[in-house]
Design a protein around this motif. Structure first.
Motif, PDB file in Angstrom:
ATOM      1  N   CYS A 190       0.834  -1.208   0.000  1.00  0.00           N
ATOM      2  CA  CYS A 190       0.000   0.000   0.000  1.00  0.00           C
ATOM      3  C   CYS A 190       0.867   1.255   0.000  1.00  0.00           C
ATOM      4  O   CYS A 190       0.549   2.241  -0.680  1.00  0.00           O
ATOM      5  N   LYS A 191       1.976   1.226   0.740  1.00  0.00           N
ATOM      6  CA  LYS A 191       2.862   2.383   0.800  1.00  0.00           C
ATOM      7  C   LYS A 191       3.516   2.657  -0.553  1.00  0.00           C
ATOM      8  O   LYS A 191       3.715   3.819  -0.922  1.00  0.00           O
ATOM      9  N   LEU A 192       3.832   1.590  -1.286  1.00  0.00           N
ATOM     10  CA  LEU A 192       4.457   1.773  -2.599  1.00  0.00           C
ATOM     11  C   LEU A 192       3.530   2.471  -3.580  1.00  0.00           C
ATOM     12  O   LEU A 192       3.986   3.171  -4.484  1.00  0.00           O
ATOM     13  N   TYR A 193       2.210   2.286  -3.397  1.00  0.00           N
ATOM     14  CA  TYR A 193       1.240   2.854  -4.338  1.00  0.00           C
ATOM     15  C   TYR A 193       0.391   3.968  -3.709  1.00  0.00           C
ATOM     16  O   TYR A 193      -0.637   4.335  -4.268  1.00  0.00           O
ATOM     17  N   LYS A 194       0.817   4.489  -2.590  1.00  0.00           N
ATOM     18  CA  LYS A 194      -0.025   5.421  -1.845  1.00  0.00           C
ATOM     19  C   LYS A 194      -0.319   6.688  -2.643  1.00  0.00           C
ATOM     20  O   LYS A 194       0.506   7.163  -3.426  1.00  0.00           O
TER      21      LYS A 194
END
Length: 319
Positions: free
Chosen positions: A121-125
């Motif tokens: 999720c952090k990679l695509y936030k």
């Protein structure tokens, strides 16, 4: 609907199928399991050989890369001595406190998978508020599935006759949370990534054996990890030799050979868990040790708050 340019690791379609929402893999697993229940051992073996164990094996070429050598030497307690201790404790735990050892394994497994789901999720936030919401939801549902797994297979106290009612409650709860999330953020691709992180352990609620509860949904975790480590490996090799935009090339062949050879060997060891011979049955401790080392090492190798990992891992993850 909110339309934003999404970060990409490979391409939009590849990311969607293999990283953001790899739902096709547990669907195929489930269809085969419930259509051909007599062949479940074959299904488990191929799932371990092609996905699970190669995912564990990918840790080693990823970790023992020359870009990490100085980091390993400078942090020997973290990267050398503690892994040796984990091997020793795993052997002792497996043979002298097996039930407790397996409980710890299940807990660490869920925590590890949950951390990766949040990391994806952090990679695509898109924004911090959305990320915070994703984190709380993923941890909430995976905690619920951990408790259900304990109550179904470790104690067990959940009556099989109550499974239908329990699953209805879980599905309603998931639906309500997902609807609220989508209304609030209106980002379809991040929404699918959230769904993946929340339902990875959902099979624990309805399958008959814990191995299916772990492998079926966690296939999505395996494809995510294999995709990410391959991208980093490809970037590191390209950086060391020449810039290349090709996903598949000869210089990455050894990476694939290593992880799939590892996967085959460890799947064979795991298959002996059903053996009547105690010596062969105990061989499963070997892949379990590898899995514990994977859980431990990955807690540090993907920690992007550390400069070394940002410069030697994170920078290769986005196009």
């Amino acid at each position: 609907m909110e339309i934003k340019k999404q970060p990409q690791i490979f391409s939009r379609n590849f990311d969607l199928i293999f990283i953001k929402f790899p739902i096709i893999f547990p669907i195929v697993y489930g269809l085969f399991l419930f259509t051909f229940p007599n062949y479940e051992n074959i299904l488990i073996f191929f799932a371990l050989m092609l996905f699970a164990e190669p995912h564990f094996g990918a840790t080693w070429p990823f970790f023992l890369n020359k870009e990490n050598i100085n980091e390993i030497k400078s942090k020997k307690i973290r990267y050398i001595y503690t892994p040796i201790l984990i091997v020793f404790l795993s052997i002792v735990g497996f043979f002298y406190a097996n039930a407790f050892f397996l409980l710890i394994f299940f807990a660490v497994n869920i925590f590890h998978v949950t951390r990766q789901s949040y990391g994806i999720c952090k990679l695509y936030k898109s924004n911090e508020n959305e990320l915070i919401y994703q984190e709380k939801i993923i941890y909430f549902f995976n905690t619920i599935f951990f408790i259900i797994g304990i109550l179904r297979f470790y104690l067990p106290v959940i009556d099989p006759e109550n499974l239908l009612q329990m699953n209805i409650v879980i599905i309603i709860l998931l639906s309500v949370v997902f609807i609220i999330y989508f209304i609030k953020f209106k980002n379809i691709e991040n929404f699918l990534t959230l769904i993946t992180g929340c339902i990875i352990f959902f099979p624990i609620c309805f399958v008959d054996k814990p191995i299916h509860g772990i492998v079926m949904g966690v296939l999505m975790h395996y494809t995510q990890y294999l995709s990410l480590t391959y991208k980093v490996h490809n970037g590191r090799k390209s950086n060391q030799i020449e810039k290349s935009d090709k996903i598949f090339n000869m210089k990455n062949l050894y990476f694939l050979i290593i992880i799939f050879f590892y996967g085959f060997i460890m799947a064979v060891f795991s298959s002996y868990s059903n053996s009547a011979d105690l010596a062969f049955k105990s061989l499963i401790v070997i892949p379990l040790i590898g899995q514990f080392l994977h859980f431990y090492l990955d807690a540090f190798l993907w920690r992007f708050s550390e400069k070394h990992n940002r410069e030697n891992t994170l920078k290769y993850l986005h196009n």
